[in-house]
Design a protein around this motif. Structure first.
Motif, PDB file in Angstrom:
ATOM      1  N   THR A 186      41.080  46.617  37.619  1.00  0.00           N
ATOM      2  CA  THR A 186      41.243  46.504  39.062  1.00  0.00           C
ATOM      3  C   THR A 186      39.928  46.061  39.688  1.00  0.00           C
ATOM      4  OG1 THR A 186      42.951  48.216  39.111  1.00  0.00           O
ATOM      5  CG2 THR A 186      41.834  47.726  41.188  1.00  0.00           C
ATOM      6  N   ILE A 187      39.973  44.960  40.434  1.00  0.00           N
ATOM      7  CA  ILE A 187      38.769  44.402  41.046  1.00  0.00           C
ATOM      8  C   ILE A 187      38.753  44.767  42.523  1.00  0.00           C
ATOM      9  CG2 ILE A 187      37.409  42.328  41.423  1.00  0.00           C
ATOM     10  CD1 ILE A 187      37.939  42.969  38.483  1.00  0.00           C
ATOM     11  N   GLU A 188      37.700  45.427  42.935  1.00  0.00           N
ATOM     12  CA  GLU A 188      37.590  45.815  44.346  1.00  0.00           C
ATOM     13  C   GLU A 188      37.295  44.593  45.215  1.00  0.00           C
ATOM     14  OE1 GLU A 188      34.692  48.880  44.765  1.00  0.00           O
ATOM     15  OE2 GLU A 188      35.754  50.285  43.450  1.00  0.00           O
ATOM     16  N   ARG A 189      37.670  44.687  46.476  1.00  0.00           N
ATOM     17  CA  ARG A 189      37.439  43.576  47.397  1.00  0.00           C
ATOM     18  C   ARG A 189      35.948  43.257  47.527  1.00  0.00           C
ATOM     19  NH1 ARG A 189      41.604  46.636  49.343  1.00  0.00           N
ATOM     20  NH2 ARG A 189      43.558  45.550  49.884  1.00  0.00           N
ATOM     21  N   THR A 190      35.129  44.306  47.554  1.00  0.00           N
ATOM     22  CA  THR A 190      33.679  44.082  47.684  1.00  0.00           C
ATOM     23  C   THR A 190      33.136  43.281  46.507  1.00  0.00           C
ATOM     24  OG1 THR A 190      33.313  46.254  46.660  1.00  0.00           O
ATOM     25  CG2 THR A 190      33.248  46.141  49.065  1.00  0.00           C
ATOM     26  N   ARG A 217      47.579  33.660  50.551  1.00  0.00           N
ATOM     27  CA  ARG A 217      47.739  32.215  50.386  1.00  0.00           C
ATOM     28  C   ARG A 217      47.907  31.847  48.914  1.00  0.00           C
ATOM     29  NH1 ARG A 217      42.799  30.494  54.471  1.00  0.00           N
ATOM     30  NH2 ARG A 217      43.898  30.904  56.433  1.00  0.00           N
ATOM     31  N   LEU A 218      47.155  32.528  48.053  1.00  0.00           N
ATOM     32  CA  LEU A 218      47.257  32.295  46.621  1.00  0.00           C
ATOM     33  C   LEU A 218      48.661  32.628  46.127  1.00  0.00           C
ATOM     34  CD1 LEU A 218      46.031  31.791  43.790  1.00  0.00           C
ATOM     35  CD2 LEU A 218      45.241  34.161  43.813  1.00  0.00           C
ATOM     36  N   ARG A 219      49.171  33.770  46.551  1.00  0.00           N
ATOM     37  CA  ARG A 219      50.512  34.185  46.140  1.00  0.00           C
ATOM     38  C   ARG A 219      51.580  33.227  46.654  1.00  0.00           C
ATOM     39  NH1 ARG A 219      49.630  40.621  47.228  1.00  0.00           N
ATOM     40  NH2 ARG A 219      49.219  41.237  45.065  1.00  0.00           N
ATOM     41  N   ALA A 220      51.395  32.725  47.868  1.00  0.00           N
ATOM     42  CA  ALA A 220      52.371  31.795  48.438  1.00  0.00           C
ATOM     43  C   ALA A 220      52.478  30.541  47.561  1.00  0.00           C
ATOM     44  CB  ALA A 220      51.972  31.421  49.854  1.00  0.00           C
ATOM     45  N   ILE A 228      52.139  38.055  39.674  1.00  0.00           N
ATOM     46  CA  ILE A 228      51.142  38.138  38.603  1.00  0.00           C
ATOM     47  C   ILE A 228      49.813  38.654  39.158  1.00  0.00           C
ATOM     48  CG2 ILE A 228      52.236  36.255  37.347  1.00  0.00           C
ATOM     49  CD1 ILE A 228      49.892  34.459  38.119  1.00  0.00           C
ATOM     50  N   VAL A 229      49.620  38.542  40.466  1.00  0.00           N
ATOM     51  CA  VAL A 229      48.450  39.137  41.117  1.00  0.00           C
ATOM     52  C   VAL A 229      48.917  40.423  41.777  1.00  0.00           C
ATOM     53  CG1 VAL A 229      46.676  38.870  42.887  1.00  0.00           C
ATOM     54  CG2 VAL A 229      47.365  36.893  41.517  1.00  0.00           C
ATOM     55  N   ARG A 230      48.532  41.536  41.210  1.00  0.00           N
ATOM     56  CA  ARG A 230      49.017  42.837  41.661  1.00  0.00           C
ATOM     57  C   ARG A 230      48.049  43.481  42.656  1.00  0.00           C
ATOM     58  NH1 ARG A 230      53.173  44.333  38.357  1.00  0.00           N
ATOM     59  NH2 ARG A 230      53.336  43.224  36.364  1.00  0.00           N
ATOM     60  N   THR A 231      48.623  44.175  43.616  1.00  0.00           N
ATOM     61  CA  THR A 231      47.812  44.911  44.591  1.00  0.00           C
ATOM     62  C   THR A 231      47.683  46.364  44.151  1.00  0.00           C
ATOM     63  OG1 THR A 231      48.573  43.517  46.416  1.00  0.00           O
ATOM     64  CG2 THR A 231      47.622  45.652  46.994  1.00  0.00           C
ATOM     65  N   VAL A 232      46.464  46.855  44.149  1.00  0.00           N
ATOM     66  CA  VAL A 232      46.219  48.276  43.886  1.00  0.00           C
ATOM     67  C   VAL A 232      45.812  48.879  45.222  1.00  0.00           C
ATOM     68  CG1 VAL A 232      44.885  49.975  42.589  1.00  0.00           C
ATOM     69  CG2 VAL A 232      45.466  47.762  41.543  1.00  0.00           C
ATOM     70  N   GLY A 236      41.981  47.250  45.458  1.00  0.00           N
ATOM     71  CA  GLY A 236      41.807  45.802  45.343  1.00  0.00           C
ATOM     72  C   GLY A 236      42.965  45.158  44.632  1.00  0.00           C
ATOM     73  N   TYR A 237      42.646  44.285  43.645  1.00  0.00           N
ATOM     74  CA  TYR A 237      43.683  43.507  42.977  1.00  0.00           C
ATOM     75  C   TYR A 237      43.461  43.487  41.471  1.00  0.00           C
ATOM     76  CZ  TYR A 237      44.533  41.989  47.736  1.00  0.00           C
ATOM     77  OH  TYR A 237      44.802  41.982  49.080  1.00  0.00           O
ATOM     78  N   ARG A 238      44.549  43.177  40.736  1.00  0.00           N
ATOM     79  CA  ARG A 238      44.477  43.209  39.278  1.00  0.00           C
ATOM     80  C   ARG A 238      45.451  42.200  38.695  1.00  0.00           C
ATOM     81  NH1 ARG A 238      46.312  48.275  38.118  1.00  0.00           N
ATOM     82  NH2 ARG A 238      48.328  47.555  37.354  1.00  0.00           N
ATOM     83  N   PHE A 239      45.055  41.609  37.565  1.00  0.00           N
ATOM     84  CA  PHE A 239      45.955  40.763  36.780  1.00  0.00           C
ATOM     85  C   PHE A 239      46.235  41.468  35.464  1.00  0.00           C
ATOM     86  CE2 PHE A 239      46.415  37.816  33.219  1.00  0.00           C
ATOM     87  CZ  PHE A 239      47.535  37.111  33.607  1.00  0.00           C
ATOM     88  N   ASP A 240      47.512  41.650  35.145  1.00  0.00           N
ATOM     89  CA  ASP A 240      47.912  42.229  33.872  1.00  0.00           C
ATOM     90  C   ASP A 240      48.534  41.139  33.003  1.00  0.00           C
ATOM     91  OD1 ASP A 240      47.150  44.902  34.424  1.00  0.00           O
ATOM     92  OD2 ASP A 240      48.956  45.160  35.629  1.00  0.00           O
TER      93      ASP A 240
END
Length: 259
Positions: A186-190, A217-220, A228-232, A236-240
């Motif tokens: 999981t990658i934090e926004r900061t 915008r990326l998801r759109a 494929i881009v998950r919200t935690v 932040g966000y994570r790719f599994d």
């Protein structure tokens, strides 16, 4: 008796690094040394292990080993060493433990800014069989044969969706690439702001909430593959690992012999 290799720094009897009077201070060369553990000597000897050859293909025998080290010069410098010092330290240790061993070392090069884990880049650059096989599986010879799914092409800086090139901006690709190359974390926004907007002033760098806009915008543009881009939440966000995603890594290039 068990031996362990330690990184050792030569010192004087008082623990200071020896220097020649009047000469500029120099960083002493560090090397590994084998250390015998007294506790290991008291422990009962373990049962004899089965010969390694039983797990090898018929007609083959071990002739040595390869140790792939993923470490760039900046990370090595942060530890107070460089790649040459580490190679020398390993060679000294091997010479002490097995004087008859022959060694050979080279360094793997990759384009500046290339993504991926250092050790994976090294394995691929030096043509380690399993790394090469994995790349061949993930990079079909005929791009048009990919009927569906998302292809994140790290080497060519592009994204294919169901076989068609997606109109990602440079920043959108960087954002997706950053998450993909850190799969499962999981990658934090900061962290996204700090890593993707390096060198910008505080006024030019986006706020944490602006990252959410970039992700939307990326998801759109990912369309039906947006998940494929998950919200935690709250983090932040994570790719599994995802069945619909293929990652094509760039190939590194071995340098001429450096060591």
């Amino acid at each position: 008796m068990s031996t362990t290799a330690l990184l050792d720094r030569p010192t004087t009897a008082h623990g200071a690094t020896p220097e020649t009077p009047g000469s500029p201070a120099r960083t002493p060369v560090r090397h590994l040394r084998a250390v015998n553990h007294p506790a290991a000597a008291e422990a009962p000897a373990p049962a004899a292990a089965e010969p390694a050859s039983r797990a090898l293909p018929a007609g083959t025998a071990p002739r040595g080993f390869a140790l792939y080290v993923g470490l760039d010069e900046a990370k090595a410098a942060a530890s107070g060493v460089n790649l040459g010092v580490l190679v020398d330290a390993l060679r000294r240790t091997i010479a002490e433990l097995a004087p008859s061993a022959e060694t050979y070392a080279t360094v793997a090069l990759a384009p500046v800014g290339a993504g991926g884990r250092d050790v994976d880049v090294v394995r691929l650059a030096l043509h380690e069989p399993s790394a090469v096989a994995r790349t061949k599986q993930e990079e079909p010879e005929d791009e048009e044969s990919t009927a569906g799914g998302v292809v994140v092409d790290i080497s060519r800086k592009r994204v294919l969706i169901d076989g068609e090139s997606a109109a990602f901006t440079f920043k959108e690709f960087e954002l997706l690439q950053y998450l993909v190359l850190r799969e499962g974390r999981t990658i934090e926004r900061t962290e996204l702001v700090t890593s993707l907007w390096q060198g910008t002033t505080d006024d030019d760098a986006p706020g944490e909430r602006t990252i959410d806009v970039h992700v939307r915008r990326l998801r759109a543009k990912l369309g039906r593959y947006e998940d494929i881009v998950r919200t935690v939440r709250g983090v932040g966000y994570r790719f599994d690992r995802h069945a619909d995603v293929v990652i094509r890594y760039g190939h590194g290039t071995p340098s001429p012999d450096r060591f």
